[in-house]
Each structure stands twice: as structure tokens, then as C-alpha cells.
Design a protein around this motif. Structure first.
Motif, PDB file in Angstrom:
ATOM      1  N   ARG A  13      -0.297   7.060  -6.513  1.00 58.73           N
ATOM      2  CA  ARG A  13      -1.038   7.115  -5.100  1.00 58.73           C
ATOM      3  C   ARG A  13      -1.034   8.804  -4.914  1.00 58.73           C
ATOM      4  O   ARG A  13      -1.955   9.097  -3.984  1.00 58.73           O
ATOM      5  CB  ARG A  13      -0.063   6.576  -4.049  1.00 58.73           C
ATOM      6  N   ASN A  14      -0.117   9.512  -5.174  1.00 61.47           N
ATOM      7  CA  ASN A  14      -0.290  10.937  -4.840  1.00 61.47           C
ATOM      8  C   ASN A  14      -1.189  11.529  -6.057  1.00 61.47           C
ATOM      9  O   ASN A  14      -1.351  13.091  -5.775  1.00 61.47           O
ATOM     10  CB  ASN A  14       1.280  11.547  -5.061  1.00 61.47           C
ATOM     11  N   HIS A  15      -1.667  10.809  -6.875  1.00 61.89           N
ATOM     12  CA  HIS A  15      -2.813  11.705  -7.916  1.00 61.89           C
ATOM     13  C   HIS A  15      -3.817  12.145  -6.974  1.00 61.89           C
ATOM     14  O   HIS A  15      -4.320  11.535  -6.139  1.00 61.89           O
ATOM     15  CB  HIS A  15      -3.142  10.722  -8.852  1.00 61.89           C
ATOM     16  N   PRO A  16      -4.422  13.226  -7.405  1.00 57.34           N
ATOM     17  CA  PRO A  16      -5.421  14.071  -6.641  1.00 57.34           C
ATOM     18  C   PRO A  16      -6.744  13.293  -6.729  1.00 57.34           C
ATOM     19  O   PRO A  16      -7.507  13.371  -5.960  1.00 57.34           O
ATOM     20  CB  PRO A  16      -5.721  15.491  -7.231  1.00 57.34           C
ATOM     21  N   SER A  17      -6.872  12.386  -7.602  1.00 57.70           N
ATOM     22  CA  SER A  17      -8.010  11.343  -7.740  1.00 57.70           C
ATOM     23  C   SER A  17      -8.121  10.166  -7.018  1.00 57.70           C
ATOM     24  O   SER A  17      -8.928   9.281  -6.871  1.00 57.70           O
ATOM     25  CB  SER A  17      -8.514  11.400  -9.055  1.00 57.70           C
ATOM     26  N   PHE A  18      -6.805   9.892  -6.553  1.00 60.27           N
ATOM     27  CA  PHE A  18      -6.653   8.590  -5.903  1.00 60.27           C
ATOM     28  C   PHE A  18      -7.617   8.001  -5.073  1.00 60.27           C
ATOM     29  O   PHE A  18      -8.527   7.093  -4.805  1.00 60.27           O
ATOM     30  CB  PHE A  18      -5.134   8.223  -5.433  1.00 60.27           C
ATOM     31  N   VAL A  19      -7.408   8.764  -3.847  1.00 59.47           N
ATOM     32  CA  VAL A  19      -8.444   8.469  -2.738  1.00 59.47           C
ATOM     33  C   VAL A  19      -9.912   9.028  -2.948  1.00 59.47           C
ATOM     34  O   VAL A  19     -10.780   8.078  -2.629  1.00 59.47           O
ATOM     35  CB  VAL A  19      -8.029   9.496  -1.423  1.00 59.47           C
TER      36      VAL A  19
ATOM     37  N   GLY B  57     -12.200   9.964 -15.495  1.00 58.26           N
ATOM     38  CA  GLY B  57     -11.981   9.576 -16.807  1.00 58.26           C
ATOM     39  C   GLY B  57     -10.491   9.309 -17.044  1.00 58.26           C
ATOM     40  O   GLY B  57      -9.857   8.145 -17.517  1.00 58.26           O
ATOM     41  N   GLU B  58      -9.621  10.427 -16.775  1.00 61.59           N
ATOM     42  CA  GLU B  58      -8.329  10.471 -16.935  1.00 61.59           C
ATOM     43  C   GLU B  58      -7.438   9.258 -15.927  1.00 61.59           C
ATOM     44  O   GLU B  58      -6.458   8.782 -16.457  1.00 61.59           O
ATOM     45  CB  GLU B  58      -7.792  11.790 -16.802  1.00 61.59           C
ATOM     46  N   PHE B  59      -7.984   9.406 -14.827  1.00 61.97           N
ATOM     47  CA  PHE B  59      -7.371   8.767 -14.026  1.00 61.97           C
ATOM     48  C   PHE B  59      -7.674   6.976 -14.389  1.00 61.97           C
ATOM     49  O   PHE B  59      -6.726   6.293 -14.268  1.00 61.97           O
ATOM     50  CB  PHE B  59      -8.013   8.528 -12.498  1.00 61.97           C
ATOM     51  N   TRP B  60      -8.833   6.697 -14.811  1.00 64.50           N
ATOM     52  CA  TRP B  60      -9.287   5.264 -15.242  1.00 64.50           C
ATOM     53  C   TRP B  60      -8.134   4.819 -16.206  1.00 64.50           C
ATOM     54  O   TRP B  60      -7.704   3.769 -16.193  1.00 64.50           O
ATOM     55  CB  TRP B  60     -10.339   5.030 -15.400  1.00 64.50           C
TER      56      TRP B  60
ATOM     57  N   LYS C  95       0.874  -1.250  -0.219  1.00 57.42           N
ATOM     58  CA  LYS C  95       0.107   0.118  -0.038  1.00 57.42           C
ATOM     59  C   LYS C  95       0.724   1.281  -0.043  1.00 57.42           C
ATOM     60  O   LYS C  95       0.572   1.969  -0.595  1.00 57.42           O
ATOM     61  CB  LYS C  95      -0.941   0.001   1.194  1.00 57.42           C
ATOM     62  N   ASP C  96       1.824   1.060   0.625  1.00 57.80           N
ATOM     63  CA  ASP C  96       2.937   2.287   0.791  1.00 57.80           C
ATOM     64  C   ASP C  96       3.707   2.455  -0.539  1.00 57.80           C
ATOM     65  O   ASP C  96       3.804   3.749  -0.899  1.00 57.80           O
ATOM     66  CB  ASP C  96       3.696   2.129   2.003  1.00 57.80           C
ATOM     67  N   GLY C  97       4.409   1.388  -0.909  1.00 60.06           N
ATOM     68  CA  GLY C  97       5.185   1.892  -2.121  1.00 60.06           C
ATOM     69  C   GLY C  97       5.092   0.869  -3.389  1.00 60.06           C
ATOM     70  O   GLY C  97       5.902   0.894  -4.266  1.00 60.06           O
ATOM     71  N   GLY C  98       3.906   0.189  -3.172  1.00 60.27           N
ATOM     72  CA  GLY C  98       3.801  -0.561  -4.440  1.00 60.27           C
ATOM     73  C   GLY C  98       4.325  -1.889  -4.555  1.00 60.27           C
ATOM     74  O   GLY C  98       5.228  -2.320  -3.678  1.00 60.27           O
ATOM     75  N   TYR C  99       3.849  -2.839  -5.375  1.00 61.21           N
ATOM     76  CA  TYR C  99       3.967  -4.456  -5.386  1.00 61.21           C
ATOM     77  C   TYR C  99       5.490  -4.611  -5.618  1.00 61.21           C
ATOM     78  O   TYR C  99       5.936  -5.344  -4.685  1.00 61.21           O
ATOM     79  CB  TYR C  99       3.230  -4.963  -6.516  1.00 61.21           C
TER      80      TYR C  99
END
Length: 906
Positions: free
Chosen positions: A683-689, A801-804, A555-559
Motif C-alpha cells: 500500500r505504501n509502494h510509490p506505484s500503488f495509487v 512492471g515491477e509493481f505488477w 483497505k487499511d490493513g489487508g484481508y
């Protein structure tokens, strides 16, 4: 017959046969839904590939195919669809369980028989005898909420698998009838005690049979001294978290911990009594039967410790006294059984001695504890406790501080060292008095969790007195960020009255985030040089257990970064522990899916290089992974043996797989950095959460009634990623068929490093290094359970849309890159039976996934309409759309089928 042919014959074909039987049961809803569901599934698949949105798919299907316009009628039919899907998944699970020995090579590579044969063949018996004396595997069962089957459904599944295995048509028909009328959802959230009681079934009906069997073969098959071998404690240990895991669960209290400890103790002694009585029916020999009677009587007194015994006083009168005539420890029981073994061998021609030896191995495996109950709490809770504790301690003439939380880490560590030194000289009653004063002060705070901190120590001590020290000897510190976090637990233990000179407690730091993994070496170095802690380690046989969390690391750093950083952290921690004269034992917090450390566990442990200590393997098993991997004796034997053999092979045959060269390690390091950068960008993308919160069923995890623990650590504030637990985090992506935590960043990183030379290097690494191959193939599992066509309509969403598109593009990129690296033409091409199982399961639950997306869309529309109504002077036009509660129930219902079908989805 190869595995794919076996799968098709014993699972695929039988499913079609028995599903037809199920659809013809005398339930009108089932018959109607059974006719419509396959048509709906095919229609939905075709329309999704065309880019249609699930809402339109659902409404058009009922309008065009059935002439139904009333949406309430449609929703009623959708519920019927999902009830049928739920039951089809159970049937499929039961068929796979029944066919387990046909699908898997249970006598092949990775089984105990195979590895012991190799030891004999290569004349490594002496090395094995030395190794097995020190080797341990611990499987820790947790109550993490990933199991949607109720206890009643699990019972049906188990019985159905047995009937399918024997082709008992009458019984199969009756069980399908029973399943058709059984509730599939808990009416209320289970309590922690109910979670513990649910897992007891696995302990009593599976592990009690399987663990001693494997242990007996491990210690007697090739070892030359049978007498010494049979005296060895169990090589396979069981751990237990329900009732002890407090992290984020306010419903776990010290009283509950004691109750679960007694549940484990009474359960194992009752099982011993049953076996002793059964054995007594055979051991009817003079001199032996009397000993068997004595053992039975003492076990009864152990189960019910005190009996009332009449005693004659000196004046001739009688009084009643309480007398404890039970076993004080499981070792006393073992000694009695060894005496019987000796008598049977010497005087009765060894008749039934194999049954005696089997019972000895059983007691050696489980003691009077059955499974070790672990205590776990978050370091931040300990910090809050110490804030009050240090004030009280300081007022009583011991080193303390008025404002503990304001201190820096170095200052805290020094303060704690001095406090421990001072407290070690205090008598137990004085330390307990301090503890009571602290608890009384905390009572004013109205914080039950803090008030119960010292109660957990009291519970631990009581369990040790009844179940043996191994019954509850570990305290796990979630979110360990500093060496001070470890010393805080030492202070808590001393305040709780535990022995100052020989603290009967293993303190286990849990490192979870990438930053914490980086800091782990310096944290342990600081502890290894602190006299107050090193003296403790000497009393703990110089062993240090360290837990590493895959879920929060991902969750913190990716797979990619989480797996590589944990691998490197283990190497560093092995080295620093060895250099300081201590032995490290790693405890892996693993979940079901690759995103949480799951996937092919045997390959993972077999891939550990020589620089990582693997003389002990410990891992968590949770939720539906428990029932899928350990739900039957056959699957439990196979999966346990795969893990056990991995550690044996790693240590005795380290040359089987090539170690990574310096250049290969450099490639992996660059890959990890690039993958983490890509993941953090997402993760830091404004649409993530907002996407998680608004577009996925994340918020409904807390309403599923599958676990006692809340979905996030702090429920009184808006969603923050750091508060969100890994299970709902990974599960939300899984429900969307996006599985982002299991692949995101992998493709981008490989693309960044995509020169011809680098590509060839990764191809060679895949072929020659098991760690990297497992990393690739486990990510393929995540991708094989992804289906972006389900949510393709999101690309038209003005906000997301852009996030998807980011998610979809990375999924396609990663799949393409992993196929190129592995040389495969399709995902999981080298494991066709797993590939087909996933494909069939995903097809089964496609209707429920489409229904879920339809319901989520309707909920968003209702919320939007409500918002518009609040800002409009015009009333909202009344429609026939069902209400919000109905759609929420539809979402929750759909989640169950998806997780149960995926088995390792969360």
C-alpha cells in the motif's frame, strides 16, 4: 444427485441449450456476434496464455480472421460482443436462480427445520424458548453502487428464472426477445429516491413473503406456549439505508429521508390491506366478518390518516371536522387479529385460523415501518457542525467553546458532557431555537450538508411518530475515532428537540480502520463510565449497538489483519460491555466479496467463538448481492435461514466447533501481523495509487450511472487512498482480475511462518477451527476470480512492471500456500459447484475483460499522444483510431458485464 451433477444438468447444459436459442433470435447483430464471440473468446484465451497484450489480441483477431483494419469498425463489433455478453450473463443468472433448490440442500445443515429438529432431538426446547425471546437477526439493505442491472433488466431476470424453472419455452423465447431489445444501462445516475424505490421491489415481492414464514416457524414450531409465541415481535428485522445514509452522499437530505419513511409506511399498509381483503373472503362467519370489515376500514384510514366527517353543532348547523380513525400503532392491529383468532378457534372450529396466525406474524415482523431507516453520517461532518454550534451555544449561557476543533479529545469529551448536562435542563422550544440559530449561521457557509444536520433529527422524529419508534431509531457514526464522536450526536439530537430524559435514539459508533478497531475498547469504556451516556443506555434497555466495517478495515490493513482484528475487537467489546453491565450487539458492514467481508456468511457467523456475543446478528447487504442472495423467495429463504441458524447454533450448541487454544491464537496473531506488514508494504509502494489511477478503470466508476453517491468522499482534490470508497477500491482490482484486497499478504505471511511445525499447526487449525477455515476458503474465492494473464503485458511497462510482478508473485504464492494448508489440489476443491459456477462465469466475461484492457491501453496512448502534441512543433499524424469518448464508453460497458457475472465482485 450431488450438487455438481445438479449444477451440470440444470445450469451448464441448459445454458448451452438456451444460449443457442438466444443466438438464433431474429437480430442480425446477435447472429453475427454469436458466431464470432466463441471464436474470439478461444483466440483471446490462447493468446493471453502466450503472453500477448489485449490490444494486439483484438487488432490481430479482426485483421487475421476477418480482414478488418479499420479500428472504428472493430470497435463497433466490440460493442456488439459486449451487448451479447451482458445478455448471456443474465441468462446464466436466471438459470442459477431457477435451479437454486436443485443445487443447494435447502433442507440440509443450516436450515431452520434442521436446527429445530436438533433442538427437539437433544431436548433443548426450554433453552431455546428462553433464547428466542431475546434473539434478533437484522438484514440491512443498502444502496451502495454495485448493481449494474437496471430495474427493467432485473424484472426480465426474475420472469426468465420462473419460465426456466417451469421449462416454458414460449415464455422463455419471448423474454429473450425482450432482453435483446432492452437497454442495459441507466441513462442517468439514479437519485437516492429512485434507489429506495428500486429496493422496495425486494421488500414487497420477496421479504414480505419470506420473513414472516421463517419467523412463524421459529416461534411456533417447538415453543410450547403458542399464544405467547405468536405475540413475539419479529425475530428477523429489516434495515434500510437508501434515504438515510448521508455519508459522502450530498444528495440525501432530510426531506428525502421523510419521503422514504413514508414510502416504507404506505407500502406495508397497502400490503396488509391486500391480505386483509383476501382473508375476509374466507372469514365470512358471524361476529368475525364484522371485525374484518372494521380492520379494513381502520387500515384505510391509517393509510390516509384524516377523513372529513360532518359534525352537528349545538345550534343545529353542520360543519366538517378532520377525524383520525386509523390505527395508532401496529400493536393495535395485532390485538384485533388476536381477537379474531380467538373467535375463530372458539366458535368456528379453527377454520382458516392458520391464515390469521400468518397475518399476525407478518404484522409482528414489519409493524408500520416495513424496514428500519438508519441515519448515517461521517464524524468529521459532525465535528465541522460542532465548531459552529459550540460558538452559538456558548453565547446563550450554556457550556460551549469558541474553537471546538482546536481542543484535544479529552477536552472535547469533558466539554460535551457539560454541554449535554446543561441542555437536558432546557425546555424543547429553547433547544429548537438554539438549533435554528445554528442552522442560520451555517447558511452563510453555503454548506448544505451542515445545514441539514438538524433536519435529519427532525426527519427521524417525524418518521417515529408515523411508523413507530423502530421506523427510524439508529444514528450511525462513520469514522468513529473517539468517545467524543458519540457525544456529539447526543448534542445534535438535543438541539433537534428530542426528549432529553428518554432520548429515542440508538447511537451506533462505526469502527473501520485497524487503529480504530484497536481503540474501540477504550472508546466504549470511556462511554460506559460517563454518567450522561450511561443514563441514556439505561433508557435504551442497556443495549449498545456497535458497527464494525470490513471494507475499510481491509483497505487499511489487508484481508487477514482486518478479519482477525475485527474478531478480536468483538471479543474485547463483548467483555468490556458485559463487565460494565451492558449488552453489545454487533452490526457488520459487509459487502459482496471476501475483501469486503463477504464470501460464506453462514460459516463466518457460525465460527464466532463463545467470547463473542451473537444473540443478535446484524449485517449489511448491498448491490448485486441483494439480488443474487435475496432476489427470489427460494434463495432468500435459504440465505436468511443460514444466518438465523448460525446464531441459534452458536448459543445453544457452542461445542460443535473447537475454540482456539492459546498457541493457536498466537499463531493467528503472528500471521495477522506478518500479513499486515506485507500489505502495508504494498500500500505504501510509490506505484500503488498511481497504478490504481492510471492502469485500472477506477476513474470510470463515477460514470457508470449505477449509484447516486460519488466514488470518493472529497471530489475536489486529487486521489488519496483515505478518500477513496471501498467499493470502487475493491471493484477496480476486481475489474483487473487481480482481486488484491482479498488475498494480498496471506501468502507472504504463511511463507514467513513456514517452518514444518508452523505449517502443521496451520493445517490442524484449518481442519479444526471454522474461523480460520472460512478465512482460507473465502480467500480462495478471491483467487479463483483472479486471472493475471489478462494483465501480464503490464510487466513490460517501464513504470509499473515491477509493481505488477509484486501482485502476481503474491497471488501465486498465496494460492500455493492455501492449497498446502487446506490439503486441496485445486482452489475450492471441496465446493465443486461454486468452483464450476465461477469458472463458467469467468469464461463468459473473458471477452469483455480483454476488450476493457484494449480500451484502457488505447486511452493511455491517446493521453500520451496529446501530451506529446502539446510539447511538439510538429502536428500529430491523423489516424483512424476512434476518439477518447468512444473508448471510455467501451470501458464502462465492459465493467457492467464483469460485475454482474461475478455477483460478489464489489
Amino acid at each position: 444427485m450431488n450438487s455438481i451433477n445438479s449444477f451440470q444438468e440444470h445450469v451448464d447444459m441448459k445454458f448451452q441449450l438456451y444460449n443457442g436459442l438466444f443466438l438464433n433470435l431474429p437480430f442480425e447483430d446477435v447472429r453475427t456476434s454469436g458466431l464470432l464471440l466463441p471464436v474470439f473468446t478461444q483466440y483471446a484465451k490462447q493468446e493471453l496464455e502466450k503472453g500477448a497484450a489485449p490490444k494486439e489480441i483484438v487488432l490481430q483477431f479482426f485483421r487475421e480472421r476477418l480482414g478488418i483494419e479499420d479500428e472504428q469498425v472493430i470497435v463497433d463489433d466490440l460493442f456488439r460482443f459486449m451487448r451479447l455478453v451482458e445478455r448471456q450473463v443474465v441468462l446464466f443468472d436466471a438459470l442459477e436462480d431457477a435451479a437454486f433448490s436443485q443445487i443447494h440442500d435447502i433442507q440440509g445443515p443450516g436450515c431452520v427445520k434442521d436446527v429445530l429438529n436438533r433442538i427437539e432431538r437433544e431436548e433443548r426446547i426450554e433453552d431455546y424458548e428462553a433464547f428466542i425471546n431475546d434473539y434478533r437477526v437484522r438484514i440491512v439493505l443498502t444502496a451502495h453502487p454495485t448493481q449494474f442491472y437496471t430495474d427493467e433488466v432485473l424484472t426480465i431476470l426474475t420472469d426468465l428464472a420462473k419460465s426456466l424453472e417451469s421449462n416454458d419455452i414460449r415464455s422463455i423465447n419471448e423474454l429473450l426477445l425482450q432482453m435483446g431489445q432492452t437497454r442495459f444501462k441507466n441513462r442517468e445516475k439514479p437519485t437516492p429516491l429512485e434507489e429506495a424505490e428500486g429496493l422496495m421491489w425486494i421488500l414487497e415481492h420477496v421479504m414480505y413473503q419470506v420473513v414472516p414464514d421463517i419467523h412463524q416457524r421459529l416461534v411456533t414450531r417447538v415453543c410450547r406456549d403458542t399464544e405467547a409465541a405468536i405475540r413475539l415481535p419479529g425475530r428477523i428485522e429489516l434495515g434500510f439505508w437508501p434515504g438515510g445514509d448521508r455519508d459522502g452522499n450530498p444528495y440525501v437530505t432530510s426531506d428525502l429521508t421523510k419521503e422514504v419513511g413514508e414510502l416504507l409506511r404506505s407500502s406495508i399498509i397497502q400490503l396488509y390491506l391486500h391480505d386483509v381483503r383476501s382473508l375476509r373472503r374466507r372469514l365470512t362467519f358471524p361476529g368475525v366478518i364484522e371485525l374484518m370489515d372494521s380492520i379494513e376500514e381502520r387500515l384505510e384510514h391509517t393509510l390516509y390518516p384524516f377523513s372529513r366527517v360532518p359534525k352537528k353543532a349545538s345550534d343545529g348547523t353542520f360543519c366538517v371536522e378532520l377525524e383520525d380513525r386509523g390505527y395508532r400503532s401496529s400493536q393495535e392491529l395485532v390485538e384485533d387479529l388476536l381477537t379474531i383468532r380467538k373467535l375463530v378457534n372458539q366458535e368456528h372450529r379453527g377454520l382458516f385460523v392458520d391464515r390469521v396466525e400468518r397475518l399476525i406474524c407478518t404484522v409482528q415482523s414489519f409493524g408500520f415501518h416495513f424496514a428500519t431507516l438508519d441515519i448515517r453520517q461521517d464524524s468529521r461532518v459532525h465535528g465541522d457542525f460542532m465548531e459552529t454550534a459550540m460558538k452559538i451555544i456558548g453565547k446563550n449561557g450554556i457550556t460551549g467553546h469558541e474553537d471546538y476543533l482546536s481542543l484535544g479529545e479529552t477536552e472535547r469529551f469533558t466539554l460535551l458532557e457539560n454541554t449535554i448536562q446543561d441542555m437536558r435542563s432546557l425546555p424543547r422550544e429553547q433547544r429548537l431555537s438554539l438549533g435554528r440559530e445554528i442552522t442560520s449561521e451555517l447558511a452563510d457557509h453555503d454548506n448544505q450538508i451542515l445545514k441539514d444536520i438538524l433536519g435529519s433529527v427532525e426527519a427521524l422524529e417525524e418518521i417515529q411518530s408515523r411508523n413507530g419508534e423502530i421506523g427510524c431509531h439508529r444514528y450511525i457514526i462513520s469514522n468513529t475515532q473517539s468517545a467524543a464522536n458519540v457525544l456529539e450526536v447526543m448534542v445534535i439530537a438535543l438541539l433537534g428537540g428530542l426528549d432529553t430524559q428518554n432520548l429515542p435514539l440508538d447511537i451506533v459508533p462505526l469502527f473501520e480502520t485497524i487503529d480504530d478497531l484497536h481503540a474501540a475498547q477504550s472508546v466504549m469504556e470511556q462511554l460506559y463510565t460517563a454518567p450522561v451516556y450511561t443514563s441514556h443506555l439505561i433508557n435504551r434497555r442497556e443495549n449498545q449497538t456497535i458497527m464494525l466495517g470490513f471494507s475499510d478495515g481491509t483497505k487499511d490493513g489487508g484481508y487477514v489483519a482486518a478479519n482477525w482484528e475485527i474478531y478480536q475487537a468483538k471479543e474485547r467489546l463483548t467483555l468490556v460491555s458485559k463487565n460494565k453491565g451492558y449488552r453489545v450487539q454487533f452490526f457488520d458492514g459487509r459487502g459482496g466479496p471476501p475483501a469486503r467481508g463477504g464470501g460464506n456468511t453462514h460459516k463466518f457467523y457460525r465460527s464466532l467463538g463463545p467470547e463473542i456475543d451473537s444473540r443478535a446478528i446484524q449485517l449489511t447487504i448491498q448491490g448485486q448481492t441483494i439480488s443474487s442472495l435475496y432476489g427470489t423467495p427460494e434463495s432468500a429463504t435459504y440465505n436468511l435461514e443460514q444466518i438465523v441458524s448460525a446464531g441459534i447454533e452458536n448459543n445453544l450448541f457452542p461445542g460443535d466447533y473447537s475454540t482456539m487454544s492459546t498457541s493457536e491464537r498466537g499463531d493467528l496473531q503472528e500471521l495477522s501481523i506478518a500479513a499486515r506488514e506485507a500489505y502495508l508494504e504494498l500500500r505504501n509502494h510509490p506505484s500503488f495509487v498511481p497504478y490504481l489511477e492510471q492502469m485500472t478503470p477506477l476513474q470510470y466508476y463515477g460514470k457508470t450511472n449505477i449509484g447516486s453517491r460519488p466514488a470518493k468522499r472529497k471530489s475536489n482534490r486529487s486521489l488519496r487512498l483515505e478518500d477513496l470508497r471501498a467499493i470502487p477500491f475493491v471493484g477496480a482490482w476486481s475489474q483487473m482480475k487481480q482481486n488484491v484486497p482479498g488475498f494480498y499478504g496471506f501468502g507472504r505471511a504463511l511463507n514467513v511462518l513456514s517452518t514444518p511445525e508452523r505449517t502443521q499447526a496451520f493445517q490442524r487449525l484449518y481442519q479444526g477451527n471454522l474461523f480460520f477455515r472460512t478465512l482460507v476458503e473465502n480467500s480462495m474465492q478471491s483467487l479463483s476470480k483472479s486471472y493475471f494473464a489478462l494483465t501480464r503485458y503490464h510487466r513490460e511497462d517501464p513504470q509499473f512492471g515491477e509493481f505488477w510482478n509484486l501482485l502476481n508473485d503474491e497471488a501465486e504464492r498465496t494460492m500455493k500456500k492455501l492449497l498446502a494448508i487446506s490439503g486441496q489440489t485445486s482452489l475450492l476443491e471441496t465446493d465443486p459447484s461454486i468452483r464450476q459456477s465461477i469458472a463458467l462465469r469467468e469464461n463468459l466475461i473473458l471477452p469483455s475483460q480483454v476488450i476493457q484492457q484494449y480500451a484502457l491501453t488505447r486511452l493511455r496512448e491517446l493521453e500520451k499522444n496529446q501530451g506529446m502534441a502539446g510539447h511538439s512543433n510538429h502536428p500529430v499524424k491523423e489516424t483512424t483510431i476512434p476518439n477518447q469518448e468512444t473508448f471510455e464508453k467501451l470501458v464502462i460497458k465492459s465493467m457492467a458485464a464483469s460485475i454482474n457475472a461475478s455477483r460478489n465482485a464489489v
